[in-house]
Enzyme design. Structure first.
Site, mmCIF file in Angstrom:
data_model
loop_
_atom_site.group_PDB
_atom_site.id
_atom_site.type_symbol
_atom_site.label_atom_id
_atom_site.label_comp_id
_atom_site.label_asym_id
_atom_site.label_seq_id
_atom_site.Cartn_x
_atom_site.Cartn_y
_atom_site.Cartn_z
ATOM 1 N N TYR A 66 19.486 47.599 19.976
ATOM 2 C CA TYR A 66 20.602 47.973 19.079
ATOM 3 C C TYR A 66 20.269 47.843 17.589
ATOM 4 C CZ TYR A 66 22.844 43.143 19.275
ATOM 5 O OH TYR A 66 23.165 41.831 19.205
ATOM 6 N N GLU A 67 21.119 48.381 16.751
ATOM 7 C CA GLU A 67 20.871 48.500 15.293
ATOM 8 C C GLU A 67 19.564 49.225 14.995
ATOM 9 O OE1 GLU A 67 24.279 47.580 14.087
ATOM 10 O OE2 GLU A 67 22.773 48.120 12.607
#
Lengths: 562, 562
Positions: B428-429
């Site tokens: 994620y990110e």
């Protein structure tokens, strides 16, 4: 996602690293082998694979000592046995087909790719068959082997106790002579795979225990056969009192067992008193190889899922592709990951197949000398096959999640299950750290080092196909030097601390040789890019890790963990 | 197992890599910093850590659109906000304490070591605060910031849609001008962390959507503030329709959101139309750093648990120990694993702290030139901090399972949860692959390469303390060469394929320098063995992997996945 049995890859591994052409495989034609692998693949894909997520979501459960396997498992196990798969490598004089380890390894991969939690049960049974066939008296063999070979009954191994895991010297489970040649067993065991379940009408426990007058340590351990139901049909004094709640392989019941709550479970000695560990080790070697094969199986499945996903998923654009979002399979970073997964999986498969082949040679080669040398080679390769294949299984299943992105983190995709299932592999059947110590302290020096020398000589020939003779020679001489350094003082902090990275590097050198040979043998370019990538990228990285671990090992001697 | 906040390690990281002595930190005394970290550590250990396993076993659940967090989370979140922790780094003119990123990073580690699933909620709120503070109009700031800073309301980021993950150009969520300056939002979003929950009285969604007349691709995306409850108290037209069943962070609700089921959710523009991605990126950089910090946090917790277990668990005997089974902490292979865990964790912490420090410098350094250079350095380090720290989090939590042996595979121990939780971090990110592309295609060439040059100059000085000047220079010149090769043709298959291994090697070189410096600064030998081990073992291995990946990248160009 549908599982596609990698029949041609398995056959290629048999023919190259597995030396299918060796004289002692003459009884089995390549057509037969292909037919068996294809049929096994079909059963695995059609019948077992659909159970895998079911078993993860509806784990084996216990109620009042009765263990229920996930929906569908019982019936599928019954059909699997009826089709004769359980007896594939079982002894022919007790109803088995007596096929070589090479075939067992090929099929074991298929069952475990389909569902490792399901396939664990017969894997344990195979170990029990082996121990009984090698060490039990004729009466026990006649009584137990036919039903274990058919799969009507299953087997277990009872080693671990809470205080005794990797180190069995502190076992406390007790055995008492009953005077009639049988024994009374009392004590507790943990982590017993399929210690209780509903797929078989009897469960044959092989239990390590200690006689009251036994010497301390590992030389005072005996092995007993302790059946759930006695020959007269009565229930034996043993029970499963709980199941573990595990990270993965939820479908496989991991049991805490109690023996002798009501006075003692009845047991029969296998082999001689106080020699139980030797009996266990016979079997454990093959079990270690098969755990390596489980690693290959999960890596293969994860790779298949990743390739399929990467073909479908479109994100971003790649310069040389046409306009619009490209399938991520065309992104170089994804392609690199996929090639790495394929290369590692193929390398591990070849390493396992080679080990199987040497095991077959140790039993069936013509001359006693050849059998001895084959046994030594199998002994050298076994810790490599176990530890390397299980390490890459963790890595490859992790990379599979990465390729799936956010979807990989969602359980529905199924790839997260592979990641969870795989994590037990570097631990059970001897942690990979134990394998590394075994390698450094015993295996490197087998036959005065000739076994290692021969293995590296073959490896050099293989590597030379891809890397050229000078580089292949340099690689082999570097790993030989490292191995020599470690095996000179195998108990030193330095050697023990560098043992695991050395194992990995040695496995990469040997598997790299097999990969190159398999690519040379294959039609249509199979394993070609994989071999080049492996030898160009994986192998030098593993070598650098081993060399630097050795340089850094001195730091450990003075390191005080605050 | 009790969590012990590593207060002295965090302070050491602040003082060395974090350059706490820089003039713009003059407002904050070391005593104050120590007091804040100690107090935060206490709250984390006493109040948050006990929730972590609870959240894993009793995940966030949904019933008729209402999401309930695990038992105890609501009350703890309320107390945590009441103690002022949510506003730590929030803007002072809206009720925050305006403390530097350095302090935010220190505290973020503590919350996430205690419970990553719990700590995710305020991490998202911090991102929303940042975006609103930087880009929203004064009315929106006045209306939303005070309650977001206090934690009474929480924030989310709504980027991902099923077809648009890493690549946002294909976003389909739609926005329509309502004529009164507000917008009507319709569409679906997935993977929305804390998109719905019961800890706050309002949830402020930041949603990327596309106006009908917007240009195609990423230049046609706008950012909207879409609150769950409108300023007049009415429910907005949005809902959570399901939660994902994830591998880890079970306590954190991952929501599939629907906007505009009944005509359209009311939204307010943040920044300018079609410039939404720029607003998102402001915030995303800091979020990427904080995800790196989550990696540090899980690695720290896993290491603590492993050291504690290795001290207690007795198996086998070590030659130089007294008779009987030794605690496994004395076994060289285990010691090696523990030292590796400590070294990687410390390295990642220093890398994150350095990044935080440059972010602070980019905002607060005296001259505009210094701020520009600091911004460039932070931009270079951010992908390293994110990707390196999250990679080692997966590795360290895996090694923690290995050290725990069979017990590590049992969920009760808690270490398996860390392993499951950690696996989202490289995804994620911005996946780590995206970070590597960002590094190679943009960051290496910042300020005409001066930023990288300066970073490596500092690194060389650090490395020289441990490795000596000649070796330090050689390492730095090798990585410079690699970086130059890749950044020359950043879009080539070769560069893209080697980007991730290069990122890892560059991170190792830079973090290795910080580790050596921190050891030189520390009292009592802290980080000394870690620095030596890291520079002797980790760094050369990462360098070898990067070099060989570059050699092997050519294979990919012709590799055709069958």
């Amino acid at each position: 996602m549908t599982y596609r049995p990698p029949v041609s890859q398995i056959l290629l591994a048999m023919q190259s690293a597995g030396k299918f052409g060796a004289p002692h495989y003459a009884d089995l034609s390549l057509d037969d082998a292909q037919a068996i692998i294809s049929e096994a693949g079909r059963f695995a894909a059609e019948r077992i694979a659909p159970l895998n997520q079911v078993g993860d979501r509806l784990p084996a459960s216990i109620n009042d000592g009765i263990v229920t396997t996930p929906p569908g498992w019982r019936a599928t196990y019954r059909d699997w046995c009826a089709a004769g798969w359980n007896g594939l490598a079982g002894p022919a004089d007790h109803g088995g087909q007596g096929l070589p380890m090479l075939m067992a390894v090929g099929c074991t991969e298929l069952w475990n790719s389909a569902s490792m939690a399901f396939a664990l049960c017969p894997l344990l049974t195979a170990g029990a068959i082996e121990a009984i066939a090698a060490h039990a008296c004729q009466d026990l063999k006649d009584l137990y082997l036919p039903k274990l070979v058919s799969g009507e009954w299953t087997g277990t191994m009872n080693l671990t106790e809470p205080q005794a895991g990797s180190d069995l010297s502190d076992l406390r489970c007790r055995a008492e002579r009953l005077g009639d040649g049988t024994y009374s067993i009392t004590g507790s065991k943990i982590f017993i795979t399929y210690g209780e379940h509903d797929c078989a009408s009897n469960i044959v426990h092989l239990v390590l225990a200690r006689l009251a007058d036994a010497p301390a340590g590992t030389r005072g351990i005996s092995l007993f056969l302790v059946p759930k139901f006695l020959p007269d049909g009565a229930r034996n004094d043993l029970r499963c009192h709980s199941l573990e709640h595990k990270l993965g392989i939820h479908g496989s019941p991991t049991c805490a067992m109690t023996y002798g709550d009501n006075g003692g479970a009845k047991g029969w000695l296998i082999g001689k008193e106080n020699r139980g560990l030797n009996c266990m080790f016979t079997m454990m070697n093959n079990a270690r190889l098969l755990v390596g094969v489980q690693g290959v199986a999960l890596a293969e499945r994860a790779t298949q899922m990743s390739v399929a996903y990467a073909r479908e998923r479109r994100q971003g654009s790649v310069p040389d592709q046409r306009a619009g979002a490209s399938a991520i399979i065309h992104h170089p970073d994804v392609k690199r990951m996929l090639l790495e997964m394929r290369a590692k999986t193929a390398a591990a498969r070849l390493l396992c197949m080679a080990t199987a082949s040497w095991i077959d040679g140790s039993l069936k080669a013509k001359s006693a000398d050849d059998r001895r040398l084959a046994h030594a080679r199998a002994s050298l390769l076994t810790p490599l096959a176990k530890a390397y294949s299980t390490e890459i299984a963790v890595e490859v299943t992790s990379t599979a999640i990465q390729i799936h992105g956010g979807m990989g983190y969602i359980e529905e995709t199924g790839v997260a299950q592979l990641y969870r299932d795989a994590r037990i592999l570097p631990i059970y059947e001897g942690t990979n750290g134990i394998q590394a110590i075994d390698l450094v302290s015993r295996k490197l020096r087998l036959e005065d080092g000739e076994t290692l020398f021969d293995a590296l000589k073959s490896s050099r020939e293989g590597l030379a196909i891809v890397a050229g003779e000078p580089l292949a020679s340099r690689i082999v001489s570097e790993i030989s030097e490292l191995a020599k350094t470690l095996s000179k003082a195998p108990d030193s902090v330095q050697s023990l601390a560098a043992a695991m990275p050395l194992l990995r590097a040695l496995a990469a050198v040997i598997a790299g040789g097999y990969l190159a040979e398999s690519a040379a043998l294959a039609q249509g370019g199979a394993n070609e890019s994989e071999a080049r990538y492996f030898i160009t990228v994986e192998l030098p990285t593993a070598m650098a890790a081993a060399k630097s671990a050795l340089s850094g090992a001195g730091i450990l001697a003075t390191y005080d963990l605050q």
